[in-house]
Design an enzyme around this catalytic site. Structure first.
Site, PDB file in Angstrom:
ATOM      1  N   CYS A  91       0.699  -1.271   0.097  1.00  0.00           N
ATOM      2  CA  CYS A  91      -0.299  -0.059   0.147  1.00  0.00           C
ATOM      3  C   CYS A  91       0.966   0.936  -0.685  1.00  0.00           C
ATOM      4  O   CYS A  91       1.392   1.539   0.680  1.00  0.00           O
ATOM      5  CB  CYS A  91      -0.908   0.018   1.258  1.00  0.00           C
ATOM      6  SG  CYS A  91      -2.111   1.616   1.091  1.00  0.00           S
TER       7      CYS A  91
ATOM      8  N   CYS B 265      -1.142   6.604   6.657  1.00  0.00           N
ATOM      9  CA  CYS B 265      -2.248   5.730   6.967  1.00  0.00           C
ATOM     10  C   CYS B 265      -1.674   5.153   8.307  1.00  0.00           C
ATOM     11  O   CYS B 265      -0.649   4.461   8.595  1.00  0.00           O
ATOM     12  CB  CYS B 265      -2.847   4.617   5.702  1.00  0.00           C
ATOM     13  SG  CYS B 265      -4.723   3.905   6.830  1.00  0.00           S
TER      14      CYS B 265
ATOM     15  N   CYS C 267      -2.549  -0.185   8.994  1.00  0.00           N
ATOM     16  CA  CYS C 267      -2.409  -1.013   8.735  1.00  0.00           C
ATOM     17  C   CYS C 267      -1.064  -0.696   9.751  1.00  0.00           C
ATOM     18  O   CYS C 267      -0.553   0.656   9.630  1.00  0.00           O
ATOM     19  CB  CYS C 267      -1.536  -1.553   7.698  1.00  0.00           C
ATOM     20  SG  CYS C 267      -3.465  -1.812   6.979  1.00  0.00           S
TER      21      CYS C 267
ATOM     22  N   CYS D 109      -7.945   1.456  -0.755  1.00  0.00           N
ATOM     23  CA  CYS D 109      -7.821   0.461   0.289  1.00  0.00           C
ATOM     24  C   CYS D 109      -6.957  -1.124  -0.109  1.00  0.00           C
ATOM     25  O   CYS D 109      -8.296  -1.507  -0.052  1.00  0.00           O
ATOM     26  CB  CYS D 109      -8.485   0.745   0.768  1.00  0.00           C
ATOM     27  SG  CYS D 109      -8.082  -0.164   2.998  1.00  0.00           S
TER      28      CYS D 109
ATOM     29  N   GLN E  37     -17.628 -10.780  12.380  1.00  0.00           N
ATOM     30  CA  GLN E  37     -16.952 -10.688  12.267  1.00  0.00           C
ATOM     31  C   GLN E  37     -16.136  -9.485  10.730  1.00  0.00           C
ATOM     32  O   GLN E  37     -16.826 -10.279   9.556  1.00  0.00           O
ATOM     33  CB  GLN E  37     -16.284 -12.368  12.110  1.00  0.00           C
ATOM     34  CG  GLN E  37     -16.027 -12.318  13.536  1.00  0.00           C
ATOM     35  CD  GLN E  37     -14.752 -12.560  14.796  1.00  0.00           C
ATOM     36  OE1 GLN E  37     -14.024 -11.843  13.783  1.00  0.00           O
ATOM     37  NE2 GLN E  37     -15.812 -12.369  16.161  1.00  0.00           N
TER      38      GLN E  37
ATOM     39  N   TYR F 262     -21.938 -12.085  26.044  1.00  0.00           N
ATOM     40  CA  TYR F 262     -21.390 -11.055  24.683  1.00  0.00           C
ATOM     41  C   TYR F 262     -22.196 -11.590  23.463  1.00  0.00           C
ATOM     42  O   TYR F 262     -21.155 -11.796  22.548  1.00  0.00           O
ATOM     43  CB  TYR F 262     -20.443 -10.651  24.522  1.00  0.00           C
ATOM     44  CG  TYR F 262     -19.776 -10.153  26.610  1.00  0.00           C
ATOM     45  CD1 TYR F 262     -19.541  -8.635  26.446  1.00  0.00           C
ATOM     46  CD2 TYR F 262     -19.073 -11.126  26.851  1.00  0.00           C
ATOM     47  CE1 TYR F 262     -19.047  -8.747  28.408  1.00  0.00           C
ATOM     48  CE2 TYR F 262     -18.592 -10.604  28.294  1.00  0.00           C
ATOM     49  CZ  TYR F 262     -19.337  -9.508  28.656  1.00  0.00           C
ATOM     50  OH  TYR F 262     -18.066  -9.205  30.323  1.00  0.00           O
TER      51      TYR F 262
ATOM     52  N   GLU G 288     -26.653 -10.005  25.328  1.00  0.00           N
ATOM     53  CA  GLU G 288     -26.115  -9.388  25.336  1.00  0.00           C
ATOM     54  C   GLU G 288     -27.153  -7.818  25.554  1.00  0.00           C
ATOM     55  O   GLU G 288     -27.808  -7.609  25.148  1.00  0.00           O
ATOM     56  CB  GLU G 288     -26.192  -9.776  22.949  1.00  0.00           C
ATOM     57  CG  GLU G 288     -25.924  -8.107  22.118  1.00  0.00           C
ATOM     58  CD  GLU G 288     -24.590  -7.759  21.904  1.00  0.00           C
ATOM     59  OE1 GLU G 288     -24.358  -6.902  22.156  1.00  0.00           O
ATOM     60  OE2 GLU G 288     -23.801  -9.024  22.284  1.00  0.00           O
TER      61      GLU G 288
ATOM     62  N   ASP H  95     -17.445 -14.167  24.402  1.00  0.00           N
ATOM     63  CA  ASP H  95     -16.094 -13.263  23.238  1.00  0.00           C
ATOM     64  C   ASP H  95     -16.537 -11.393  23.809  1.00  0.00           C
ATOM     65  O   ASP H  95     -17.269 -10.738  22.894  1.00  0.00           O
ATOM     66  CB  ASP H  95     -17.365 -13.722  21.977  1.00  0.00           C
ATOM     67  CG  ASP H  95     -16.234 -12.788  20.911  1.00  0.00           C
ATOM     68  OD1 ASP H  95     -15.433 -12.809  20.881  1.00  0.00           O
ATOM     69  OD2 ASP H  95     -17.516 -12.731  19.742  1.00  0.00           O
TER      70      ASP H  95
ATOM     71  N   CYS I 182     -10.010 -10.776  21.186  1.00  0.00           N
ATOM     72  CA  CYS I 182      -9.459 -10.169  20.132  1.00  0.00           C
ATOM     73  C   CYS I 182      -8.611  -9.163  20.826  1.00  0.00           C
ATOM     74  O   CYS I 182      -8.367  -8.371  19.832  1.00  0.00           O
ATOM     75  CB  CYS I 182     -10.638  -9.112  19.163  1.00  0.00           C
ATOM     76  SG  CYS I 182     -11.432  -7.768  20.505  1.00  0.00           S
TER      77      CYS I 182
END
Length: 396
Positions: A78, A86, A89, A162, A231, A260, A284, A327, A354
């Site tokens: 990129c 940017c 990433c 992108c 996701q 969650y 949730e 989660d 995550c």
């Protein structure tokens, strides 16, 4: 009187880069201070410019020139990446295999430092093309051109494309000028349809096209708000549902929890295991997610929905559960939620995470209550970034 620490902002340093650290940078040390260096790889000798120094024991810097490159360095695909570019990433300058090695090292380091566990970690690739991102939020700069913000900055880097975002989603968000600071959220769902929403600098989200995304995972067809949680990698939902189902292994007729729960991806898997005589508590906090979840799982009456924050729902989490799946958001579950889970006396806990630091902290807390890590799988669900998705199995 405490002596003021020097401000190194703007200073240029020649330094040797050390190990990777959580957050998309590597660690170096200069004159007794820690320097977190972006755009570098372990073992490199670089010239780095300090970009942020708040007077503590560390500062942040960008590698602006590489004097001794790592053999693992590649040309960034990129043109907007790199120092001053940017901030979307972190690892454009590393090959996909090396990116996974770096992420594995981070997960292992967090487990070691925060949970006292020496655990071998392998980050697995997910199938699919290099353009994997199905949802992105662009922002219009001062000239109205959309792009993404620089790292730890409000400055907008205008983009023509992108390269990690699906072409339809990227084109829809970058093809037109907007009022400065307007955010444009685009989603390309499992059918290839692109949904576009606009968020003014002051105001609520306005849907410009689409609005209800259609996805497929865990053997089911899902309809959900295009700006709701799902996701981002096209292969992630199905992959995670498969691992959760394998490790949960709930018994027919059992009571299980899905905390969650989102729109009920894991609840659907658990419902199939416990059957009509079992019970799945799906909790949730997002009202739209619960509405979508109830509609998607209307054929599974054993799934009982509760719209509540898990942290505030200790009364609803009373009683026993054979299996608990959770989660949580990036901050993790925390001690109070862990306490509620432990009191349910589950045989197994399946934790989807995550953030490796949050996972390690919660694993350490669970160990205090007699639950120990048995299995761990990590997935490269966010290529080119420092993010990694983990699934952990814990039991007494």
């Amino acid at each position: 009187m405490t002596e003021a620490k020097p401000d190194w902002t703007g200073r240029t340093l020649e330094l040797e880069v050390g190990a990777v650290a959580h957050g998309g940078h590597c660690v170096s040390r200069v004159e007794g201070r820690v320097v977190f260096v972006r755009h570098a790889l372990p073992g490199e000798l670089v010239v780095a410019e300090v970009t942020e120094d708040k007077g503590k024991g560390f500062c942040r810097a960008d590698a602006v020139r590489v004097l001794r490159p790592s053999p693992d360095r590649v040309d960034a695909p990129c043109p907007a990446s790199g120092p001053g570019g940017c901030g979307g990433c972190d690892w454009q300058h590393a090959s996909p295999a090396v990116q996974r090695e770096l992420k594995a090292a981070v997960v292992a380091e967090q487990l070691s430092r925060l949970a006292g566990l020496e655990w071998p970690v392998e980050v697995e690739a997910l199938p699919g093309p290099s353009r994997w991102r199905t949802r992105v939020r662009f922002v219009a700069g001062r000239d109205g051109r959309p792009g993404l913000r620089a790292h730890r900055s409000h400055r907008v880097i205008p983009l023509e494309d992108c390269p990690i975002t699906l072409e339809g989603a990227a084109s829809a968000g970058l093809s037109r000028r907007k009022r400065p600071s307007t955010e444009i959220e685009t989603t390309e769902d499992g059918t290839g349809r692109v949904h576009v929403a606009e968020v003014p600098s002051r105001g609520k989200l306005k849907q410009l096209s689409g609005g209800t995304a259609v996805e497929r995972a865990a053997g089911r067809r899902w309809r959900l708000a295009s700006d709701g949680f799902w996701q981002v990698h096209p292969a992630a939902a199905d992959t995670l549902a498969g691992v959760v189902g394998e490790w949960a292994a709930a018994s027919p007729g059992a009571t299980v929890w899905d905390l969650y729960a989102g729109v009920g991806l894991f609840a659907s898997v658990l419902a199939g295991q416990v059957g009509p005589q079992g019970r799945v508590l799906a909790m949730e906090s997002g009202r739209r997610a619960v509405t979508d979840g109830r509609a998607n799982l209307a054929d599974l009456p054993q799934v009982h929905w509760e719209c509540a924050r898990v942290e505030d729902a200790s009364a609803s989490l009373a009683g026993q559960a054979e299996v608990v799946v959770l989660d949580p958001p990036r901050k993790g579950a925390g001690r109070e939620v862990v306490k509620s889970i432990v009191e349910a006396q589950p045989e197994r806990i399946v934790y989807v995470a995550c953030d490796p630091a949050a996972l390690a902290r919660d694993v350490a807390t669970l160990a205090e209550h007699g639950f120990h890590l048995r299995c761990l799988r990590a997935f490269d669900a966010f290529p080119m970034t420092h993010h990694v998705e983990c699934v952990a199995l814990l039991s007494r």
